[in-house]
Motif scaffolding. Structure first.
Motif, short mmCIF file in Angstrom:
data_model
loop_
_atom_site.label_atom_id
_atom_site.label_comp_id
_atom_site.label_asym_id
_atom_site.label_seq_id
_atom_site.Cartn_x
_atom_site.Cartn_y
_atom_site.Cartn_z
N UNK A 187 57.66 134.82 -6.39
CA UNK A 187 57.71 133.73 -5.41
C UNK A 187 58.96 132.91 -5.69
N UNK A 188 59.86 132.89 -4.72
CA UNK A 188 61.14 132.19 -4.90
C UNK A 188 60.99 130.69 -4.61
N UNK A 189 60.55 130.33 -3.41
CA UNK A 189 60.37 128.91 -3.09
C UNK A 189 59.44 128.78 -1.89
N UNK A 190 58.92 127.56 -1.73
CA UNK A 190 58.05 127.21 -0.61
C UNK A 190 58.43 125.81 -0.15
N UNK A 191 58.58 125.64 1.15
CA UNK A 191 58.93 124.34 1.70
C UNK A 191 58.45 124.26 3.14
N UNK A 192 58.96 123.26 3.88
CA UNK A 192 58.55 123.06 5.27
C UNK A 192 59.72 122.57 6.09
N UNK A 193 59.58 122.62 7.40
CA UNK A 193 60.59 122.15 8.36
C UNK A 193 59.88 121.31 9.40
N UNK A 194 60.42 120.12 9.66
CA UNK A 194 59.85 119.22 10.66
C UNK A 194 60.35 119.62 12.04
N UNK A 195 59.43 120.03 12.90
CA UNK A 195 59.78 120.43 14.27
C UNK A 195 59.35 119.38 15.29
N UNK A 196 59.19 118.13 14.82
CA UNK A 196 58.84 117.00 15.67
C UNK A 196 57.51 117.25 16.41
N UNK A 197 57.53 117.24 17.74
CA UNK A 197 56.27 117.35 18.49
C UNK A 197 55.59 118.70 18.32
N UNK A 198 56.32 119.73 17.93
CA UNK A 198 55.72 121.07 17.76
C UNK A 198 54.99 121.22 16.44
N UNK A 199 55.12 120.27 15.52
CA UNK A 199 54.43 120.35 14.24
C UNK A 199 55.38 120.62 13.09
N UNK A 200 54.85 121.31 12.06
CA UNK A 200 55.62 121.65 10.86
C UNK A 200 55.57 123.15 10.63
N UNK A 201 56.71 123.71 10.24
CA UNK A 201 56.78 125.11 9.85
C UNK A 201 56.74 125.19 8.32
N UNK A 202 55.70 125.83 7.78
CA UNK A 202 55.62 126.08 6.35
C UNK A 202 56.29 127.44 6.09
N UNK A 203 57.27 127.44 5.19
CA UNK A 203 58.09 128.64 4.96
C UNK A 203 57.94 129.04 3.49
N UNK A 204 57.73 130.35 3.26
CA UNK A 204 57.58 130.90 1.92
C UNK A 204 58.54 132.08 1.77
N UNK A 205 59.33 132.10 0.71
CA UNK A 205 60.26 133.20 0.47
C UNK A 205 59.78 134.01 -0.73
N UNK A 206 59.53 135.29 -0.50
CA UNK A 206 59.10 136.23 -1.54
C UNK A 206 60.23 137.23 -1.81
#
Length: 312
Positions: free
Chosen positions: A59-78
């Protein structure tokens, strides 16, 4: 495996779940990207780890991206250490209830990543059990990486213009403008204060006071010389002779010297009565010698008489 092959393999393992595969980046940085629903988040991570063909064991890293009204994207890099290929897993959670399953039981190293994402974005990871602050103090309020969060540094200091994507319409140049999302002066912070009219910028407490202007003496015009100080008058002190001038001698018969001064010798070589001083030398010099700078003068030269020469 190529990024396209990795994406197709993950979609096959998650069937019948609706997952979408794509490729992010390019050339040597290309990654297979698979978008999955939030309910299948943990299942997708487990399938990518346990599949022998994929073999994502790091597991390299895990974070998120704020997409405003669309919500949040949780991103995981393996990453697969053996196969030397990577995978980006993404899922989107709603803004009003951002919750997703934790993957700490699959990758224990995800504990700190999930704590940081919860702290910065406000996303809850169900099953984590210890989402306590990691980087911020416990009394901190808000989530700094959300786009609606007001950064204190952008309010306390004048903003120089458009610096971020989406701010090109806000203006630019040297005129300070307030970026989108930053409240007007006096509306941010615990103490509301009206804006200061003589301040150098906008801030929560009226801005930063401007420096007072320094008063500097006016410079002379080009070619103009500054005036010199006036010389002292006759009553203030003795006047000094100009350069190149010699002090004049007192005339004969003038008043004698003041008390304490040596008497002057009379002109003509005659000493005064009762004086032991030697007689002064005449102006023509001793024995008729010329003074320095004068040409010597002698008796006139006699011309021979022609009549006397004929008689002889």
């Amino acid at each position: 495996m190529t990024p396209e092959e990795v994406g197709r393999r993950v979609v096959e393992l998650l069937a019948p779940v609706e997952a979408t595969a794509s490729v992010s980046g390019g050339q040597g940085y290309a990654r297979a990207t698979v978008d999955v629903p939030p309910a299948s988040w943990a299942d997708a991570v487990r399938a990518a780890r346990d599949d022998a063909e994929l073999g994502f064991d790091f597991l390299d890293w895990l974070s998120a991206v704020d997409e405003l009204a669309d919500g949040f994207d949780v991103v995981l890099h393996l990453w697969s250490v053996r196969g030397r290929h990577g995978l980006l897993l993404r899922t989107r959670v709603p803004r009003d209830a951002p919750v997703v399953a934790s993957v700490v039981d699959l990758f224990p190293g995800a504990a700190w990543h999930e704590r940081e994402t919860h702290e910065m974005f406000g996303i809850d990871f169900a099953g984590h059990g210890e989402l306590r602050p990691l980087l911020l103090p416990p009394e901190f309020e808000g989530h700094p990486l959300r786009k609606e969060f007001v950064l204190a540094s952008r309010v306390a200091k004048p903003w120089p213009g458009a610096k971020e994507p989406g701010e090109s319409a806000a203006g630019g140049g040297r005129r300070p403008v307030r970026p989108p999302g930053v409240p007007a002066p006096g509306e941010w912070g615990t103490t509301t204060t009206p804006a200061c009219a003589a301040c150098a910028g906008e801030g929560p407490r009226g801005g930063t006071p401007a420096r007072p202007a320094r008063e500097r003496p006016a410079r002379p015009a080009p070619g103009e010389r500054p005036a010199r100080a006036a010389r002292p008058s006759a009553g203030e002190g003795p006047a000094q002779p100009a350069s190149g001038e010699r002090q004049a001698r007192p005339a004969a018969g003038a008043a004698g010297p003041a008390s304490g001064e040596a008497p002057e010798t009379p002109v003509g070589g005659e000493a005064g009565p009762g004086s032991d001083a030697a007689p002064a030398v005449d102006e023509a010099g001793p024995l008729g010698r010329p003074l320095p700078g004068e040409r010597p003068t002698g008796p006139p030269r006699q011309q021979p008489d022609p009549d006397a020469a004929g008689e002889s």
